[in-house]
Structures are given as structure tokens and as C-alpha cells.
Design an enzyme around this catalytic site. Structure first.
Site, PDB file in Angstrom:
ATOM      1  N   VAL A   1       0.864  -1.177   0.102  1.00  0.00           N
ATOM      2  CA  VAL A   1      -0.043   0.001   0.011  1.00  0.00           C
ATOM      3  C   VAL A   1       0.849   1.421   0.063  1.00  0.00           C
ATOM      4  CG1 VAL A   1      -2.213  -1.088   1.007  1.00  0.00           C
ATOM      5  CG2 VAL A   1      -0.260  -0.059   2.541  1.00  0.00           C
TER       6      VAL A   1
ATOM      7  N   LYS B   1      -2.564   8.493  12.687  1.00  0.00           N
ATOM      8  CA  LYS B   1      -4.420   8.465  12.858  1.00  0.00           C
ATOM      9  C   LYS B   1      -4.894   9.644  12.775  1.00  0.00           C
ATOM     10  CE  LYS B   1      -4.434   3.756  12.318  1.00  0.00           C
ATOM     11  NZ  LYS B   1      -4.890   3.281  11.072  1.00  0.00           N
TER      12      LYS B   1
ATOM     13  N   THR C   1      -8.780  -8.334  17.481  1.00  0.00           N
ATOM     14  CA  THR C   1      -8.088  -9.030  16.414  1.00  0.00           C
ATOM     15  C   THR C   1      -6.961  -9.959  16.822  1.00  0.00           C
ATOM     16  OG1 THR C   1      -6.537  -7.171  16.166  1.00  0.00           O
ATOM     17  CG2 THR C   1      -8.572  -7.200  15.079  1.00  0.00           C
TER      18      THR C   1
ATOM     19  N   TYR D   1       1.908   6.478  15.869  1.00  0.00           N
ATOM     20  CA  TYR D   1       0.466   5.995  15.774  1.00  0.00           C
ATOM     21  C   TYR D   1      -0.564   6.925  15.684  1.00  0.00           C
ATOM     22  CZ  TYR D   1      -3.549   2.672  15.610  1.00  0.00           C
ATOM     23  OH  TYR D   1      -4.606   2.256  15.676  1.00  0.00           O
TER      24      TYR D   1
END
Length: 244
Positions: free
Chosen positions: A61, A154, A185, A150
Site C-alpha cells: 500500500v 491516525k 483481532t 501511531y
């Protein structure tokens, strides 16, 4: 009638976890889905399991050429793209002092630059389709503080979503962000983190972590025509964490 009947979707990071959950939900609701991931073995297996309305494309990606290939493959197999779910991402839990420049640039490339590349590449296909919906997966740490790197990326996804929503409104393309909290997850509930997650869940107002399907239900809504007047907005799935 199925909620995504006639729609063609690309979902990144779809070989496992939330991405796989989104793909299954989309197929159940009538979409044709291109699953993309670097994990070719798991991605191919899931696409085979989901049947003829699913296809897998190996996809980095952070690479513009890979994005162009993913969109081209989707158009060739199913037609112009109506839905993009920018789901791929990584976590990192280090202090500023511990984080190297290389680590920082890597998380920016995967979590932030990939979203830009995805939106930029898919918009012409959505224009051919007559409109569409882009769903960018951010985090509750796109709203409140968390780990360096992170959190930054975000928050950036949240900002890019708003900027793109304003630009794309004239094209009939909606762009929204989804902000999950702690989700069960494989990455989160692995043995070395399971106890910490269970302890953390005591501080969540709803006293539990979410299941992937609970996030998928929100993504499904935003992908569908039911969300036809929602764009440039944040949709939070965090059990009340950011409301405290």
C-alpha cells in the site's frame, strides 16, 4: 435487497483481522470485492473461501504502482470501483526517545501515505462509476492521544478524510473515517498481550473489547447508500472510550 448489491469494492489489509471481517460482510451484502494484502497465502485462501465475487491482489500500500495495479485489476474483473476501504495499517508502541527515524517514516508510509495514494488512485475509477464511498480506518487515537507515530498518523488520516471529502463532494464521492477502539483481532489478543488487553478492558465504559464485526457493521453502513448524506465525518466505534 442486499445493501451493497452492484457495488465493486477494494479493501486493503484484507487477509486477516478487521479487513477480512469487512470483506466477508461486504460479500454477504452483495458486493464484488478485491482483497489486497502483502500476505499472499492468507489473502488467496480467503478470496477462494468467499467465492466468485472475491479476488485477491498482492499489494504494497506504500507503492503507487501497486495501487494502480489494484485498481486496474478491480476494473478488469468487476468494473469501476464504487467503494474503497483504506484498512491496512500497523501499530507501534514506543516512546519518542526510543523511536528511530526509520521506524517513524515506516509507520507514516504505511498508515498515512498509503491512504493518500489509495484515494488519489481510486477517484478516477469512482468518477467512471458515477460516484462512490471512501472509508478510511483511523483509530480512537485519531481523536485522543496514544503512542507517538501511531497517534500522529491516525490524526493525519482524520484530516486527510476531511480535505478529500470537500474536494470529492462535487464528484459524488463521500469520504469518511472510522475510529475503532480496542478490537479483538489476532494482533491484539495474541498470548503475550492477552492479559494486558483484559486488564485494559476494565477501563472501557462498556467493559469489553469489540469484535471485528462491530466495526464492519459501521464500515458497511458508510459504504452503502444508507449513508448518502454523510461525508467528512468521524464515526467512532470505541465502547465509549473517547467520551470519558
Amino acid at each position: 435487497m442486499a445493501r451493497l448489491a452492484g457495488k465493486v469494492a477494494i479493501i486493503t489489509g484484507a487477509a486477516q483481522g478487521m479487513g477480512a471481517s469487512h470483506a466477508k460482510k461486504f460479500i454477504d451484502e452483495g458486493a464484488k470485492v478485491v482483497l489486497t494484502d502483502l500476505n499472499e497465502e492468507k489473502g488467496q485462501a480467503l478470496a477462494s473461501e468467499l467465492g466468485e465475487h472475491a479476488a485477491f491482489v498482492k499489494h504494497n500500500v506504500t507503492n503507487a504502482e501497486d495501487w494502480a495495479n489494484a485498481v486496474a485489476q478491480a476494473e478488469e474483473k468487476f468494473g469501476p470501483v464504487n467503494v474503497l476501504v483504506n484498512n491496512a495499517g500497523i501499530t507501534m508502541a514506543k516512546s519518542i526517545l526510543q523511536t528511530t527515524e526509520e521506524e517513524y517514516r515506516r509507520i507514516v508510509d504505511i498508515n498515512q501515505v498509503s491512504v493518500f495514494l489509495g484515494m488519489k488512485t481510486v477517484i478516477p475509477s469512482m468518477q467512471k462509476a458515477g460516484g462512490g464511498s471512501i472509508v478510511n480506518i483511523s483509530s480512537m487515537n485519531g481523536l485522543v492521544a496514544g503512542a507517538i507515530g501511531y497517534t500522529d498518523t491516525k490524526f493525519a488520516v482524520r484530516g486527510m478524510t476531511k480535505a478529500a471529502a470537500m474536494e470529492c463532494a462535487n464528484y459524488g464521492i463521500r469520504v469518511n473515517s472510522v475510529h475503532p477502539g480496542v478490537i479483538a483481532t489476532p494482533m491484539v489478543v495474541q498470548e503475550d498481550t492477552k492479559a494486558a488487553v483484559e486488564e485494559f478492558s476494565k477501563h472501557i465504559p462498556m467493559k469489553r473489547v469489540a469484535q471485528s464485526e462491530e466495526v464492519s457493521n459501521m464500515v458497511l453502513f458508510l459504504a452503502s447508500d444508507e449513508a448518502s448524506y454523510s461525508t467528512g465525518s468521524e464515526f467512532v466505534v470505541d465502547g465509549g472510550m473517547t467520551a470519558q
